[in-house]
Design an enzyme around this catalytic site. Structure first.
Site, PDB file in Angstrom:
ATOM      1  N   GLY A 248       0.799  -1.217   0.000  1.00 54.97           N
ATOM      2  CA  GLY A 248       0.000   0.000   0.000  1.00 54.97           C
ATOM      3  C   GLY A 248       0.833   1.269   0.000  1.00 54.97           C
TER       4      GLY A 248
ATOM      5  N   ALA B 130       0.558   3.883   1.802  1.00 54.69           N
ATOM      6  CA  ALA B 130       0.863   4.388   3.141  1.00 54.69           C
ATOM      7  C   ALA B 130       1.608   3.368   3.993  1.00 54.69           C
ATOM      8  CB  ALA B 130      -0.429   4.809   3.841  1.00 54.69           C
ATOM      9  N   CYS B 131       2.062   2.280   3.370  1.00 53.05           N
ATOM     10  CA  CYS B 131       2.722   1.200   4.105  1.00 53.05           C
ATOM     11  C   CYS B 131       4.232   1.234   3.907  1.00 53.05           C
ATOM     12  CB  CYS B 131       2.175  -0.149   3.657  1.00 53.05           C
ATOM     13  SG  CYS B 131       2.676  -1.508   4.728  1.00 53.05           S
ATOM     14  N   ILE B 132       4.975   1.023   4.991  1.00 52.89           N
ATOM     15  CA  ILE B 132       6.444   1.004   4.906  1.00 52.89           C
ATOM     16  C   ILE B 132       7.004  -0.299   5.474  1.00 52.89           C
ATOM     17  CG2 ILE B 132       6.763   3.505   4.852  1.00 52.89           C
ATOM     18  CD1 ILE B 132       7.289   3.408   7.881  1.00 52.89           C
ATOM     19  N   THR B 133       6.182  -1.351   5.436  1.00 57.74           N
ATOM     20  CA  THR B 133       6.611  -2.646   5.966  1.00 57.74           C
ATOM     21  C   THR B 133       7.906  -3.117   5.313  1.00 57.74           C
ATOM     22  OG1 THR B 133       4.344  -3.300   6.482  1.00 57.74           O
ATOM     23  CG2 THR B 133       5.954  -5.069   6.204  1.00 57.74           C
TER      24      THR B 133
END
Length: 323
Positions: free
Chosen positions: A171, A173-176
């Site tokens: 996503g 907004a995801c920084i996994t």
């Protein structure tokens, strides 16, 4: 295994068999209900709220309410049912969630859909929650995730999940992938294809969708539904705060694992950002439907099944070449 993502794929046209794109049928069935398009807004606090959930259900769209106001969920189900609308909620896997499911069963307040929503869904805790829900609320359609591998899909399906959600960290907004080194960022579409080959039940592709064409690509590689976040976050009806900066209008958007959502800096795997204001959600959903109708016409069919049968090419970053 062939590795690619949305921007690397172009679908190859077949002979058109309809006279007008408006004839193309974009409906999809999930859990015994038929919805206008195979798109579901992300179950995030800046994408959906109770009012928007009611509007979506009343207008023929699937939705999944987020789990970030847990004390309101039972009342939400009751309100939706009073309006004769289906209830679709999210849960986690903590001990309090077992109490919540038990309370729903005791009160005979049964949501039609329950999504077990955690970042790493291939987990014993998720498998245990699936089994518990299917025993306590056997008529609820259980969606479980998120996962990234065929083994995960098989394990969750075997535990009783009625659908699985595929996508770990792709996503906007995801920084996994940055924080942990793990995830499907950069190869989300290939992950959907890989998982779909093992699935016996529906898959929801979650994350990485940046254009309407990506919805069709998700369908081609095995998704029944496509979860969309950032593309549906910037509307008048979206819950995020409206901001004006240098004469331009934006809406707040942040990940479910962000510090903003968590309220603390602990195991942060999401970020906060601004997305351009896009007006009314209904207009965007209509455009998604119209573009899917065009996709069906290019696929040479009359409904979404045609998209699943067309050929494709892999050309790295092909959709933006020359732009």
């Amino acid at each position: 295994m062939e590795i690619f993502d949305y921007e690397d794929i172009q679908l190859i046209p077949n002979k058109c068999v309809i006279n007008s794109r408006s004839e193309a049928d974009t409906t999809v069935e999930l859990g015994g209900r038929t919805f206008k398009i195979p798109v579901v807004p992300a179950n995030m606090a800046t994408v959906i709220d109770a009012d928007l959930a009611g509007w979506l259900a009343d207008n023929g769209y699937f939705y999944i309410m987020h789990r970030f106001a847990p004390e309101t969920r039972q009342a939400f189900i009751e309100t939706m049912h009073k309006k004769q609308l289906f209830a679709s909620i999210s849960v986690g896997v903590k001990a309090s969630e077992y109490d919540f499911i038990a309370a729903l069963a005791a009160a005979d307040t049964i949501p039609e859909y329950i999504t077990i929503d955690i970042a790493h869904g291939h987990a014993d805790s998720v498998i245990e929650m699936i089994k518990y829900i299917k025993e306590a609320l056997p008529t609820s359609f259980v969606i479980a995730g998120n996962v990234a591998t065929p083994a995960a899909v098989r394990d969750l399906e075997n535990a009783g999940a009625d659908a699985t959600k595929v996508g770990v960290g792709p996503g906007k907004a995801c920084i996994t992938k940055i924080k942990t080194g793990f995830g499907t960022g950069g190869w989300q579409l290939a992950a959907v294809r890989w998982c779909a080959k093992a699935a016996r039940k529906p898959i929801i592709a979650d994350g990485g969708v940046r254009t309407n064409g990506d919805i069709a690509k998700s369908m081609r590689f095995g998704a029944t539904m496509v979860m969309v976040g950032s593309m549906l976050a910037g509307h008048k009806e979206s819950p995020g705060n409206l901001l004006k900066i240098d004469g331009k209008t934006y809406k707040q958007y942040y990940g479910s694992a962000s510090e903003t959502q968590k309220g603390e800096h602990k195991n942060v795997e999401g970020k906060q950002m601004l997305v351009p204001y896009r007006g009314h959600l209904a207009d965007t959903l209509n455009e998604m439907q119209e573009d899917l109708q065009s996709s069906i016409s290019y696929a040479g069919g009359r409904d979404l099944k045609a998209i699943t049968k067309c050929d494709y090419v892999v050309v790295k970053n092909s959709i933006y070449n020359g732009d």
